[in-house]
Design a protein around this motif. Sequence first.
Motif, short mmCIF file in Angstrom:
data_model
loop_
_atom_site.label_atom_id
_atom_site.label_comp_id
_atom_site.label_asym_id
_atom_site.label_seq_id
_atom_site.Cartn_x
_atom_site.Cartn_y
_atom_site.Cartn_z
N GLY A 103 0.82 -1.22 0.00
CA GLY A 103 0.00 0.00 0.00
C GLY A 103 0.84 1.26 0.00
N LYS A 104 2.01 1.22 0.60
CA LYS A 104 2.90 2.37 0.65
C LYS A 104 3.87 2.38 -0.52
CE LYS A 104 1.30 4.00 4.54
NZ LYS A 104 0.62 5.33 4.61
N HIS A 105 3.89 1.28 -1.29
CA HIS A 105 4.78 1.16 -2.45
C HIS A 105 6.24 1.34 -2.03
CE1 HIS A 105 1.25 1.22 -5.02
NE2 HIS A 105 0.85 2.36 -4.41
N ILE A 106 6.56 0.62 -0.95
CA ILE A 106 7.95 0.66 -0.47
C ILE A 106 8.42 -0.77 -0.27
CG2 ILE A 106 7.72 2.93 0.67
CD1 ILE A 106 7.37 1.44 3.32
N SER A 109 13.23 -2.90 3.27
CA SER A 109 14.45 -2.26 3.74
C SER A 109 14.25 -0.77 3.98
CB SER A 109 15.59 -2.49 2.74
OG SER A 109 15.24 -1.92 1.47
N GLU A 110 13.22 -0.19 3.39
CA GLU A 110 13.00 1.25 3.53
C GLU A 110 12.38 1.63 4.87
OE1 GLU A 110 11.21 3.24 0.12
OE2 GLU A 110 11.70 1.48 -1.09
N ILE A 111 11.95 0.65 5.65
CA ILE A 111 11.35 1.00 6.94
C ILE A 111 12.41 1.23 8.00
CG2 ILE A 111 9.28 -0.34 6.38
CD1 ILE A 111 10.24 -2.44 8.36
N ASN A 112 13.69 0.85 7.72
CA ASN A 112 14.76 1.18 8.65
C ASN A 112 14.87 2.68 8.81
OD1 ASN A 112 16.22 -1.24 9.62
ND2 ASN A 112 16.46 -1.66 7.43
N ASP A 113 15.14 3.13 10.00
CA ASP A 113 15.30 4.55 10.35
C ASP A 113 14.02 5.35 10.17
OD1 ASP A 113 18.06 4.17 10.93
OD2 ASP A 113 18.53 4.34 8.79
N SER A 114 12.86 4.67 10.00
CA SER A 114 11.59 5.38 9.82
C SER A 114 10.67 5.01 10.99
CB SER A 114 10.94 5.02 8.49
OG SER A 114 9.64 5.59 8.41
N GLU A 115 10.57 5.94 11.97
CA GLU A 115 9.71 5.69 13.10
C GLU A 115 8.26 5.60 12.68
OE1 GLU A 115 8.55 7.69 17.44
OE2 GLU A 115 10.16 8.58 16.20
N LEU A 143 6.68 -10.07 18.01
CA LEU A 143 7.06 -9.88 16.61
C LEU A 143 8.33 -9.06 16.61
CD1 LEU A 143 6.70 -9.71 13.50
CD2 LEU A 143 5.31 -7.65 13.89
N LEU A 144 9.38 -9.60 16.02
CA LEU A 144 10.64 -8.87 15.87
C LEU A 144 10.87 -8.66 14.38
CD1 LEU A 144 12.97 -10.77 18.38
CD2 LEU A 144 11.59 -8.75 18.79
N LEU A 145 10.81 -7.41 13.96
CA LEU A 145 11.08 -7.07 12.57
C LEU A 145 12.58 -6.98 12.35
CD1 LEU A 145 8.35 -4.31 12.16
CD2 LEU A 145 8.26 -6.65 11.31
N ASP A 146 13.01 -7.37 11.17
CA ASP A 146 14.44 -7.30 10.86
C ASP A 146 14.80 -5.87 10.45
OD1 ASP A 146 16.94 -8.48 10.74
OD2 ASP A 146 16.79 -8.80 8.57
N ALA A 147 14.46 -4.95 11.36
CA ALA A 147 14.68 -3.52 11.11
C ALA A 147 14.82 -2.82 12.45
CB ALA A 147 13.51 -2.93 10.33
N THR A 148 15.42 -1.58 12.41
CA THR A 148 15.63 -0.82 13.64
C THR A 148 15.30 0.64 13.39
OG1 THR A 148 17.23 -0.21 15.33
CG2 THR A 148 18.07 -0.43 13.08
N VAL A 149 14.98 1.35 14.46
CA VAL A 149 14.55 2.74 14.32
C VAL A 149 15.72 3.67 14.00
CG1 VAL A 149 14.82 3.36 16.76
CG2 VAL A 149 13.04 4.47 15.40
N ASN A 150 16.93 3.25 14.30
CA ASN A 150 18.08 4.13 14.05
C ASN A 150 19.30 3.26 13.80
OD1 ASN A 150 20.08 6.08 13.95
ND2 ASN A 150 19.38 7.18 15.78
N THR A 151 19.66 3.13 12.54
CA THR A 151 20.81 2.29 12.18
C THR A 151 22.13 2.92 12.56
OG1 THR A 151 20.81 3.25 9.96
CG2 THR A 151 19.56 1.20 10.27
#
Length: 560
Positions: A103-106, A109-115, A143-151
């Motif tokens: 839905g966001k067309h992303i 990997s683009e959710i990293n650093d995106s709060e 649920l652990l996403l393979d992403a973080t809020v601040n790389t």
Amino acid sequence: MTFFSFLHRKPGESSELTRKRNSLRYKLFQYMFLLAVLLMAAFLIGLSVIVTALRQRNTFRSSLQMQMTVFSQDISSEFETLEATGLQMSLSVTDEIRNYLNGKHISFSEINDSEAHLRALQESVFDTIRDSLLQTDSSGAFLLLDATVNTGLSGADCSRSGLYIRKNSPDSGSELLLYRGITEIGKKNNVMPHRKWTLEFHTQNLPGYDTWKSSAQPDTCSFSDIFVLPGTSDKVLLLLFPLFSPDGTFIGVCGFEMNDSFFRQKMAQPTTLRHLTCILADIHNAPEGQDSGTLKIDPANSMSCGTTDGYYLAPAGTLTVTKKLSEKQVLCTDRVTSYLGITEKVKLAGLNEWFRAYILIPLCDYQRMIFREAAEVLLIFAVLLCLSLLCCRYFSRRLLNPILKNLEQLKNREQTDTAEMIPEIAELFTLFSEIENDRKAETSALENEIENARKELSRVNREYDDAKRELSRLVYARKKEVDPESYQLFLNGLNTLTRTEKKIFLLYLSGKGTKEIMEENNIKESTLRYHNRNIYSKLGINSMKQLLRYAAIMNGENSD
């Protein structure tokens, strides 16, 4: 009065039935039969006690095995249910993540650093995670996403964003707490932050996470090691369900948590054993067939529970298997208590996910049971031994007293009714009476024979004295007929004979002839003539008749 007449003075008063009842054979049979019945009863009672004790030991082993079977089945059933629910939850979470990204067309990997994206993803899956948790008996869902809020932060490579919801207690209606995640989302859904809340979860606190991530496959279930959650005292076991994007990219992991409090309550076992300890130990890192997984039970890597209606002894520190009694039976000890029990591997769920279950009781309980059984057996045998001794004493007195009484009456020649007398004793003394009469008759006959023998001996002695006087007279008469000097020369010459000559001389005196002497001495006739000449010369005689006459006179003198 003889024994025979004494015993049969009242023959009309005895009856055959009374005689049989008074018979030693009848009494001995009766007492031995009763004693055999008592001993058989004692044997059966003792055997029953022993069989009961052995059966109780077998029942104890069967109880342990049955407890193990129930415990293993309960654990497997519980985790199989969690696996089924977890697989469904992983599919739902994967679909919601994919729908959000599409839905966001992303890309993921683009959710990293995106709060904003991370918050939105957590909000989209929150209901699914919470509802799945409430449908199960697990203590938490995550649920652990393979992403973080601040790389850019230090340690960002192992810090992962996501949700981690826990139950405050095992009760189904208990309060939910947010252990990891964005607090605003938790508060919005009436889930208060945990007292040890943090925003993200550090995967370095999850043992073996990197190894598991590299080998994870879609639609599979795996188990973590049992470990202590950071900031808490709770030991947990996690069910891990990997999440993948359509192109096969690993995007995270979801699953359920089972902590030691839930395990202790949900897995408590109904049992008849006094103190029961059930342990689930993590061994799936130990190679198959190696005993290292069974030698040590680290409390930090195991969970335990007890009975549904009593307390149990949780291991005090590391539990060490000190001895393997059999393939399954073991002796264990911690720093306080020794345990006896059984162990076996159990499969919880997933692929080749094995753990080891232990069913233990304090060794002192087992020893107490064995001691009680041994004491009961010894007590029963002591009672039976005393009973046997009393029975033997009673029966021996019942058998011997009548015999001794009859013997005393017979000894004192008392008036005794033959109907009351033991038939065997009466017959015995009748036999003794007959033997006594026979002995007296034999003694009388023997005395007569002795008297006759004395008379005969006196007659023989008189005849012997007469013969002896006649022989002396004849010897004297013959001695008068021979020359005294020649007879004296004969006597002196006897000492000059050689051994062979003396032997031949004695053979002549015994009545042997020439031929018999030659055969007995194995000599020729010429040799015998030679010896004869020497004998005649030394004895001063010139014929065999003279030799025999002198020898007869010599024997007559010797007999005098």
